[in-house]
Design a protein around this motif. Structure first.
Motif, PDB file in Angstrom:
ATOM      1  N   ASP A  62       0.022   7.701   0.135  1.00  0.00           N
ATOM      2  CA  ASP A  62       1.218   8.090  -0.353  1.00  0.00           C
ATOM      3  C   ASP A  62       1.998   8.665   0.813  1.00  0.00           C
ATOM      4  N   ARG A  63       1.412   9.487   1.682  1.00  0.00           N
ATOM      5  CA  ARG A  63       2.056   9.931   3.312  1.00  0.00           C
ATOM      6  C   ARG A  63       2.777   8.753   3.715  1.00  0.00           C
ATOM      7  N   TRP A  64       2.134   7.683   3.973  1.00  0.00           N
ATOM      8  CA  TRP A  64       2.733   6.468   4.660  1.00  0.00           C
ATOM      9  C   TRP A  64       3.704   5.849   3.802  1.00  0.00           C
ATOM     10  N   ILE A  65       3.469   5.910   2.485  1.00  0.00           N
ATOM     11  CA  ILE A  65       4.783   5.248   1.641  1.00  0.00           C
ATOM     12  C   ILE A  65       5.776   5.993   2.088  1.00  0.00           C
ATOM     13  N   ALA A  66       5.774   6.967   2.034  1.00  0.00           N
ATOM     14  CA  ALA A  66       7.015   8.046   2.108  1.00  0.00           C
ATOM     15  C   ALA A  66       7.547   8.030   3.552  1.00  0.00           C
ATOM     16  N   ARG A  67       6.797   7.481   4.497  1.00  0.00           N
ATOM     17  CA  ARG A  67       7.354   7.309   5.911  1.00  0.00           C
ATOM     18  C   ARG A  67       8.020   5.917   6.111  1.00  0.00           C
ATOM     19  N   SER A  68       7.548   4.945   5.267  1.00  0.00           N
ATOM     20  CA  SER A  68       7.973   3.572   5.288  1.00  0.00           C
ATOM     21  C   SER A  68       9.584   3.560   5.057  1.00  0.00           C
ATOM     22  N   ALA A  69      10.200   2.944   5.902  1.00  0.00           N
ATOM     23  CA  ALA A  69      11.680   2.488   6.025  1.00  0.00           C
ATOM     24  C   ALA A  69      11.792   1.124   5.204  1.00  0.00           C
ATOM     25  N   ASP A  70      11.649   1.041   4.028  1.00  0.00           N
ATOM     26  CA  ASP A  70      11.693  -0.060   3.142  1.00  0.00           C
ATOM     27  C   ASP A  70      13.024  -1.048   3.294  1.00  0.00           C
ATOM     28  N   GLU A  71      13.947  -0.329   3.386  1.00  0.00           N
ATOM     29  CA  GLU A  71      15.371  -1.009   3.715  1.00  0.00           C
ATOM     30  C   GLU A  71      15.512  -1.466   5.215  1.00  0.00           C
ATOM     31  N   SER A  72      14.780  -1.175   6.246  1.00  0.00           N
ATOM     32  CA  SER A  72      14.872  -1.633   7.628  1.00  0.00           C
ATOM     33  C   SER A  72      14.478  -2.962   7.849  1.00  0.00           C
ATOM     34  N   ASP A  73      14.910  -3.242   9.177  1.00  0.00           N
ATOM     35  CA  ASP A  73      14.220  -4.581   9.701  1.00  0.00           C
ATOM     36  C   ASP A  73      12.940  -4.594  10.423  1.00  0.00           C
ATOM     37  N   LEU A  74      12.355  -3.346  10.213  1.00  0.00           N
ATOM     38  CA  LEU A  74      10.927  -3.151  10.866  1.00  0.00           C
ATOM     39  C   LEU A  74       9.908  -4.214  10.225  1.00  0.00           C
ATOM     40  N   GLU A  75       8.974  -4.379  11.236  1.00  0.00           N
ATOM     41  CA  GLU A  75       7.898  -5.353  10.703  1.00  0.00           C
ATOM     42  C   GLU A  75       7.252  -4.687   9.512  1.00  0.00           C
ATOM     43  N   ARG A  76       6.918  -5.826   8.665  1.00  0.00           N
ATOM     44  CA  ARG A  76       6.181  -5.131   7.348  1.00  0.00           C
ATOM     45  C   ARG A  76       4.454  -5.253   7.602  1.00  0.00           C
ATOM     46  N   TYR A  77       3.748  -4.317   7.078  1.00  0.00           N
ATOM     47  CA  TYR A  77       2.401  -4.454   7.450  1.00  0.00           C
ATOM     48  C   TYR A  77       1.881  -4.379   5.706  1.00  0.00           C
ATOM     49  N   GLN A  78       0.557  -4.812   5.707  1.00  0.00           N
ATOM     50  CA  GLN A  78       0.042  -4.786   4.339  1.00  0.00           C
ATOM     51  C   GLN A  78      -1.141  -3.905   4.591  1.00  0.00           C
ATOM     52  N   LEU A  79      -1.297  -3.008   3.661  1.00  0.00           N
ATOM     53  CA  LEU A  79      -2.372  -2.073   3.648  1.00  0.00           C
ATOM     54  C   LEU A  79      -3.162  -2.170   2.401  1.00  0.00           C
ATOM     55  N   ASP A  80      -4.485  -2.631   2.346  1.00  0.00           N
ATOM     56  CA  ASP A  80      -5.360  -2.438   1.098  1.00  0.00           C
ATOM     57  C   ASP A  80      -6.350  -1.588   1.594  1.00  0.00           C
ATOM     58  N   ILE A  81      -6.744  -0.508   0.691  1.00  0.00           N
ATOM     59  CA  ILE A  81      -7.929   0.418   0.533  1.00  0.00           C
ATOM     60  C   ILE A  81      -8.416   0.296  -0.764  1.00  0.00           C
ATOM     61  N   ALA A  82      -9.835   0.453  -0.911  1.00  0.00           N
ATOM     62  CA  ALA A  82     -10.422   0.279  -2.074  1.00  0.00           C
ATOM     63  C   ALA A  82     -11.888   1.081  -1.741  1.00  0.00           C
ATOM     64  N   LEU A  83     -11.954   1.712  -3.111  1.00  0.00           N
ATOM     65  CA  LEU A  83     -13.166   2.359  -3.259  1.00  0.00           C
ATOM     66  C   LEU A  83     -13.737   2.095  -4.603  1.00  0.00           C
ATOM     67  N   ALA A  84     -15.166   1.740  -4.613  1.00  0.00           N
ATOM     68  CA  ALA A  84     -15.937   1.738  -6.004  1.00  0.00           C
ATOM     69  C   ALA A  84     -17.262   1.694  -5.884  1.00  0.00           C
ATOM     70  N   PRO A  85     -17.943   2.166  -6.789  1.00  0.00           N
ATOM     71  CA  PRO A  85     -19.450   2.415  -6.950  1.00  0.00           C
ATOM     72  C   PRO A  85     -19.886   0.951  -6.875  1.00  0.00           C
ATOM     73  N   MET A  86     -21.125   0.555  -6.110  1.00  0.00           N
ATOM     74  CA  MET A  86     -21.549  -0.669  -6.026  1.00  0.00           C
ATOM     75  C   MET A  86     -22.448  -0.972  -7.212  1.00  0.00           C
ATOM     76  N   PRO A  87     -22.117  -2.148  -7.892  1.00  0.00           N
ATOM     77  CA  PRO A  87     -22.950  -2.576  -8.858  1.00  0.00           C
ATOM     78  C   PRO A  87     -24.473  -2.626  -8.777  1.00  0.00           C
ATOM     79  N   ASP A  88     -25.195  -2.324  -9.506  1.00  0.00           N
ATOM     80  CA  ASP A  88     -26.855  -2.541  -9.268  1.00  0.00           C
ATOM     81  C   ASP A  88     -27.226  -4.077  -9.185  1.00  0.00           C
TER      82      ASP A  88
END
Length: 199
Positions: free
Chosen positions: A173-199
């Motif tokens: 959320d902190r980095w989404i707030a800093r993102s200048a979405d309407e600008s011509d800046l380069e766009r980066y994809q960020l994927d973060i995931a957390l889950a318990p592993m199945p047995d």
């Protein structure tokens, strides 16, 4: 606004729908104003506006007279749309996550082939009971672009997992707030995931 109408649901689930709805969710705009806000060609925005109007998600709120055709101003019928889980296609989010993972792999391969394709595979152990495998760059090889990809397994309590999930959400959320979405800046994809592993 809760949306269950199949035509509206299909329209909302299209890739790009949220992007093209954004200018109209809180105020009205003409097609040319929306195109300027989105930094997108007028013809593309016009196509989306017509499509979203046909689905009933946008409506004309006023028309400004001028020579020739009047200028129509559009607004979304709500400031937010929610599609209930039962109205979504089966395994909708699993499909979205698969596409996101594929997009991330493609982005990493394009931005840093020396990392994705040319990195070396390493097996090591931080302790006699803690083995790990990862990839490393060969000495003297630098990354062409700013990239990061990592994963690990953790042995933590459920409370610690909740704490970590909260920290990840705050970071995102902190980095989404800093993102200048309407600008011509380069766009980066960020994927973060957390889950318990199945047995």
């Amino acid at each position: 606004m809760k949306i269950t109408d199949p035509v509206m649901v299909r329209s909302l689930l299209r890739d790009g729908a949220a992007h093209y709805l954004a200018p109209f969710l809180h105020e009205d705009h003409s097609v040319s104003e929306a195109a300027e806000l989105l930094r997108t060609p007028l013809t593309k925005v016009h196509y989306w506006v017509r499509s979203l109007c046909d689905a009933g998600l946008l409506h004309v709120v006023s028309e400004q007279p001028r020579k020739g055709r009047p200028i129509k101003r559009y607004r979304a019928i709500a400031t937010e749309f929610v599609v209930p889980a039962e109205a979504l296609p089966e395994d909708y989010f699993a499909g979205v996550m698969r596409r996101s993972n594929e997009d991330m792999i493609d982005a990493l391969a394009a931005a840093a082939p020396e990392w994705v394709i040319g990195g070396d595979f390493r097996v090591s152990a931080s302790s006699p009971t803690r083995g790990s495998q990862d990839r490393v760059l060969r000495e003297g090889t630098g990354l062409a672009a700013v990239t990061h990809q990592s994963g690990c397994s953790l042995r933590i309590t459920e409370d610690e997992a909740r704490e970590l999930a909260e920290e990840i959400r705050d970071l995102r959320d902190r980095w989404i707030a800093r993102s200048a979405d309407e600008s011509d800046l380069e766009r980066y994809q960020l994927d973060i995931a957390l889950a318990p592993m199945p047995d």
